[in-house]
Design a protein around this motif. Structure first.
Motif, PDB file in Angstrom:
ATOM      1  N   GLU B  35     -39.875 -22.550 -49.312  1.00 53.31           N
ATOM      2  CA  GLU B  35     -40.366 -22.765 -50.867  1.00 53.31           C
ATOM      3  C   GLU B  35     -41.271 -24.097 -51.122  1.00 53.31           C
ATOM      4  O   GLU B  35     -41.275 -24.181 -52.556  1.00 53.31           O
ATOM      5  CB  GLU B  35     -38.779 -23.112 -51.264  1.00 53.31           C
ATOM      6  N   THR B  36     -41.271 -25.445 -50.186  1.00 48.48           N
ATOM      7  CA  THR B  36     -42.071 -26.580 -50.537  1.00 48.48           C
ATOM      8  C   THR B  36     -43.678 -25.730 -51.090  1.00 48.48           C
ATOM      9  O   THR B  36     -44.317 -26.564 -51.956  1.00 48.48           O
ATOM     10  CB  THR B  36     -42.827 -27.492 -49.923  1.00 48.48           C
ATOM     11  N   MET B  38     -44.249 -22.557 -52.522  1.00 53.26           N
ATOM     12  CA  MET B  38     -43.675 -21.996 -53.877  1.00 53.26           C
ATOM     13  C   MET B  38     -44.796 -22.320 -54.973  1.00 53.26           C
ATOM     14  O   MET B  38     -45.964 -21.754 -55.169  1.00 53.26           O
ATOM     15  CB  MET B  38     -42.345 -21.014 -53.926  1.00 53.26           C
ATOM     16  N   PRO B  39     -44.587 -23.670 -55.342  1.00 54.75           N
ATOM     17  CA  PRO B  39     -45.338 -23.931 -56.784  1.00 54.75           C
ATOM     18  C   PRO B  39     -46.746 -23.550 -56.718  1.00 54.75           C
ATOM     19  O   PRO B  39     -47.707 -23.527 -57.552  1.00 54.75           O
ATOM     20  CB  PRO B  39     -44.996 -25.061 -57.188  1.00 54.75           C
ATOM     21  N   LEU B  40     -47.072 -24.425 -55.162  1.00 55.13           N
ATOM     22  CA  LEU B  40     -48.877 -24.296 -54.886  1.00 55.13           C
ATOM     23  C   LEU B  40     -48.907 -22.700 -55.016  1.00 55.13           C
ATOM     24  O   LEU B  40     -50.587 -22.503 -55.064  1.00 55.13           O
ATOM     25  CB  LEU B  40     -48.833 -24.766 -53.517  1.00 55.13           C
ATOM     26  N   MET B 191     -49.968 -25.033 -41.656  1.00 53.82           N
ATOM     27  CA  MET B 191     -49.061 -24.959 -42.616  1.00 53.82           C
ATOM     28  C   MET B 191     -48.400 -25.517 -42.404  1.00 53.82           C
ATOM     29  O   MET B 191     -47.956 -25.993 -43.708  1.00 53.82           O
ATOM     30  CB  MET B 191     -48.121 -23.042 -42.110  1.00 53.82           C
ATOM     31  N   ARG B 192     -47.968 -26.262 -41.725  1.00 49.69           N
ATOM     32  CA  ARG B 192     -46.880 -27.894 -41.689  1.00 49.69           C
ATOM     33  C   ARG B 192     -48.087 -28.698 -42.022  1.00 49.69           C
ATOM     34  O   ARG B 192     -47.060 -29.533 -42.626  1.00 49.69           O
ATOM     35  CB  ARG B 192     -46.429 -27.990 -40.169  1.00 49.69           C
ATOM     36  N   VAL B 195     -47.541 -28.000 -45.981  1.00 53.07           N
ATOM     37  CA  VAL B 195     -46.424 -28.455 -46.431  1.00 53.07           C
ATOM     38  C   VAL B 195     -45.965 -30.171 -46.796  1.00 53.07           C
ATOM     39  O   VAL B 195     -45.613 -30.077 -47.519  1.00 53.07           O
ATOM     40  CB  VAL B 195     -45.872 -27.439 -45.800  1.00 53.07           C
ATOM     41  N   THR B 196     -46.385 -30.440 -45.742  1.00 48.32           N
ATOM     42  CA  THR B 196     -46.833 -32.433 -46.136  1.00 48.32           C
ATOM     43  C   THR B 196     -47.442 -32.910 -46.925  1.00 48.32           C
ATOM     44  O   THR B 196     -47.492 -33.753 -47.219  1.00 48.32           O
ATOM     45  CB  THR B 196     -47.129 -32.435 -44.522  1.00 48.32           C
ATOM     46  N   VAL B 198     -49.183 -31.642 -49.905  1.00 48.84           N
ATOM     47  CA  VAL B 198     -48.663 -30.750 -50.801  1.00 48.84           C
ATOM     48  C   VAL B 198     -50.020 -31.020 -51.993  1.00 48.84           C
ATOM     49  O   VAL B 198     -50.751 -30.243 -52.481  1.00 48.84           O
ATOM     50  CB  VAL B 198     -47.395 -29.807 -51.759  1.00 48.84           C
TER      51      VAL B 198
END
Lengths: 285, 411
Positions: B35-36, B38-40, B191-192, B195-196, B198
């Protein structure tokens, strides 16, 4: 759908005016038998709800501790079917503690959504968090889980604005899991001062209790979060205890349960002892 | 164009409009990310749509492709290779002649311009063979952006020259030790990171896979290959070729070559997967021929996986092909029957590598050698009057050590 066990538990927590504590442990870690002993011991150690991690080969939102725990679980032969059996065995001893699975979509998709939902409900699973299945992709899974009365717990994050929260809240039940840091599990630290307004926004958008996780590793931090959230989740700290026990050639079960008790005690005492002073929210680590 | 088309090959003509608004190619593709992100993902989607619709973006990209990358790449008639097999004329699309020595730069140039347009200040990328890492490091050097490249520790060891290249270009190479320490694990780690970080970070995915809009975006940037083939074929052959063939790991050079031809029913589109030690062994990387549908790295596609849905490690002699998935559009073209998918073993690729060296004076990448290994079969099938285009996706200098080792030669 019924979210009976989850709703009853949050109602009880509200009546007691305290936050719940939700330990996350990994399936089959370090072995099936020990994982079952850990599960069975969690309620007495202070778990109000339980999150059981599903082992996946490629957990893209996990930091090293949970990545390693998943690999240990897989090495111990754990599968999704095996995890459901584990839950069924746990349910023989505990009928009240909500149990939420947390993992990634592919093993569930491989199992088949309908079959999984049916078997999970039968095993006594109350909900599931699927980290890589955002609302946009959740339709078919959500339908299958609804039919079997298993909650699909959604995630909200620091990147969720109000419009996004509406998308997340739609069709969700049980509670919302607020990921308190942008990042993977077990690396950054949650900051209670930032979490508080976010929790309030998520509560408003969803009308549901909010559990906060990612970045909670110490009793102090757990207590801080407990003052602003409906429940506090911690995981990496417990799977690290398993790793440390293996390294020291000690039994894992007592170490994990002792750590769970330390954090859950802090959560339970948090509101009783809370000074209404924002200084308390400052970094303590 | 309609967003839904009947799922038959005949209906493809003039109506192929995938992906749909959800980033799906039939059942494949989508946006399976935490989800973190998704806005991106939505932000990226909107930014790419706007760039695609902006003629100045395309003009800027075209300028760099011509003067920096060195496009157009030649469509070269491989006369001796054609004679060798005695079938259709074989034409090589020379992506090996691009700056940095492979097709990867086409995509990197497009994405770095997009990242700049979006105001991102830090670039991350994953790499297998190192070609995409080198291309990412190259465009980051050109535009002065810091770059971190995630690369499996095993790949770091077997692709030392490319690791050094990336470092020379100013990139930080982060060796990933998780899992089997190859491309899939590098992608997890990228990906990690994303997500960190963003807010400021742009992730340049190297293949036509990942969450939407990446598969379509990377395809669009790589479609310069197929568009050039089309124009060059008209000029040099006087018509469209009978078949276009390319190797497939994630499948970006293949989808770039194929996509402009999808509605040209007379053109066969052939992808060649890595069969490693053979499709009847566990050691291969042929997701389409040896895998099944699942979800990994942001998209639904064909994956190598066990009965429990755990992802298996792909194997190939080529570090650029040993990925257990494939781009979702290939999965869809496979199911539609519009794409034909073949495979090549490690040994066949090694043989094709040497054949091209000796007959044409071209050292091909081991990745491209997988497509070359099927040249004889397809050329003979098409027959003498036919024309077969093979994408030579990269040059093989980086593979010299691997090839020497397999031939028992000490360097």
């Amino acid at each position: 759908m019924t979210t009976a066990r989850i709703d009853a538990r949050f109602a009880k927590l509200k009546a007691e005016n305290r936050a719940g504590f939700v330990p996350y442990v990994m399936t089959g870690d370090p072995s099936r038998d020990e994982a079952l002993e850990i599960l069975k011991g969690l309620p007495a150690a202070g778990a109000d709800l339980i999150e059981l991690g599903l082992a996946f080969s490629d957990p893209m939102a996990e930091g090293p501790p949970i990545q390693r725990a998943a690999l240990r679980g897989l090495k111990a032969g754990m599968t999704l079917r095996g995890t459901l059996d584990l839950v069924a065995d746990f349910r023989k001893t505990d009928q009240d503690t909500p149990l939420i699975l947390m993992g990634y979509l592919n093993p569930v998709e491989s199992y088949g959504y309908e079959a999984f939902a049916r078997d999970a409900a039968e095993a006594g699973v109350d909900g599931i968090i699927v980290v890589d299945c955002p609302p946009e992709e959740a339709g078919p899974l959500s339908a299958a889980l609804d039919a079997a009365e298993v909650s699909l717990i959604r995630l909200a994050t620091p990147t969720s604005d109000d419009d996004r929260l509406k998308v997340i809240a739609e069709g969700t039940s049980g509670f919302v899991y607020y990921v308190s840091v942008a990042g993977v599990t077990g690396v950054k630290e949650a900051v209670a001062a930032e979490v508080a307004p976010a929790v309030e926004r998520v509560r408003r958008a969803s009308g549901l209790p909010v559990a906060v996780g990612f970045g909670v590793r110490t009793p102090e931090r757990a207590a801080e979060i407990a003052r602003v959230a409906d429940a506090v989740v911690a995981g990496s700290v417990f799977v690290n205890e398993v790793a440390a026990a293996l390294e020291a050639n000690e039994p894992a079960v007592p170490r994990v349960l002792a750590k769970v008790k330390a954090l859950s005690d802090a959560v339970k005492a948090a509101r009783a002892s809370a000074p209404q002073n924002s200084d308390f929210l400052a970094e303590t680590v | 164009m309609p967003q839904t088309v009947p799922q038959t090959v005949n209906a493809l003509s003039n109506s192929y409009a995938w992906p749909d608004a959800e980033g799906r190619f039939g059942p494949y593709g989508g946006r399976f990310v935490p989800e973190t992100l998704m806005p991106l993902i939505h932000e990226l989607d909107a930014a790419y749509k706007a760039a695609k619709a902006d003629p100045s973006f395309q003009a800027e990209l075209d300028g760099y492709l011509e003067h920096y990358v060195g496009r157009a790449s030649p469509l070269y008639f491989a006369e001796r290779l054609t004679e060798h097999f005695g079938g259709a004329k074989i034409w090589l699309k020379r992506e090996d002649l691009n700056h940095t020595g492979a097709h990867k730069i086409n995509n990197c140039m497009g994405q770095i311009l997009l990242a700049r347009r979006m105001g991102k200040t830090r670039i991350i990328a994953e790499t297998g063979a190192g070609q995409h890492g080198v291309a990412s490091a190259t465009v980051c050097a050109r535009f002065g952006l810091p770059c971190t490249v995630y690369m499996g520790a095993v790949d770091v060891a077997r692709q030392q020259p490319n690791v050094f290249r990336m470092k020379l270009l100013g990139a930080e190479v982060s060796a990933v030790t998780a899992g089997a320490a190859t491309l899939k694990d590098a992608m997890n780690e990228a990906m990690r990171d994303w997500v960190t970080n963003v807010a400021d970070t742009y992730y340049i995915i190297g293949t036509a896979a990942g969450p939407a809009p990446y598969p379509a975006m990377v395809r669009d940037f790589q479609s310069v290959i197929g568009k050039e083939i089309k124009a060059q074929a008209q000029r040099q052959i006087g018509r469209l070729p009978d078949a276009v063939m390319a190797c497939i790991g994630g499948g970006s050079n293949a989808i770039g070559a194929m996509h402009p031809f999808i509605e040209d029913e007379g053109v066969r589109l052939i992808g060649v997967e890595a069969a490693g030690h053979g499709l009847d062994t566990p050691d291969h990387a042929a997701s389409l021929k040896g895998g099944r549908s699942g979800v990994l790295h942001g998209n639904r596609t064909y994956l190598l996986q066990d009965a429990d849905g755990q992802i298996l490690e792909g194997h190939s002699i080529s570090a650029g092909l040993d990925y257990p998935g494939v781009g979702p559009e290939h999965a869809w073209l496979h199911d539609l029957g519009r794409g034909e998918y073949l495979s090549t073993t490690d040994d066949e690729a090694l043989e094709a590598f040497q054949t091209l060296c000796k007959l044409e004076g071209i050292i091909p990448a081991l990745e491209s050698s997988h497509a070359l290994a099927r040249a004889g079969d397809v050329a003979r099938e098409l027959g003498k009057g036919g024309d077969l285009v093979i994408v030579l996706s990269g040059r093989g200098d980086k593979d010299i050590n691997t090839v020497a080792q397999h031939l028992g030669v000490e360097l």
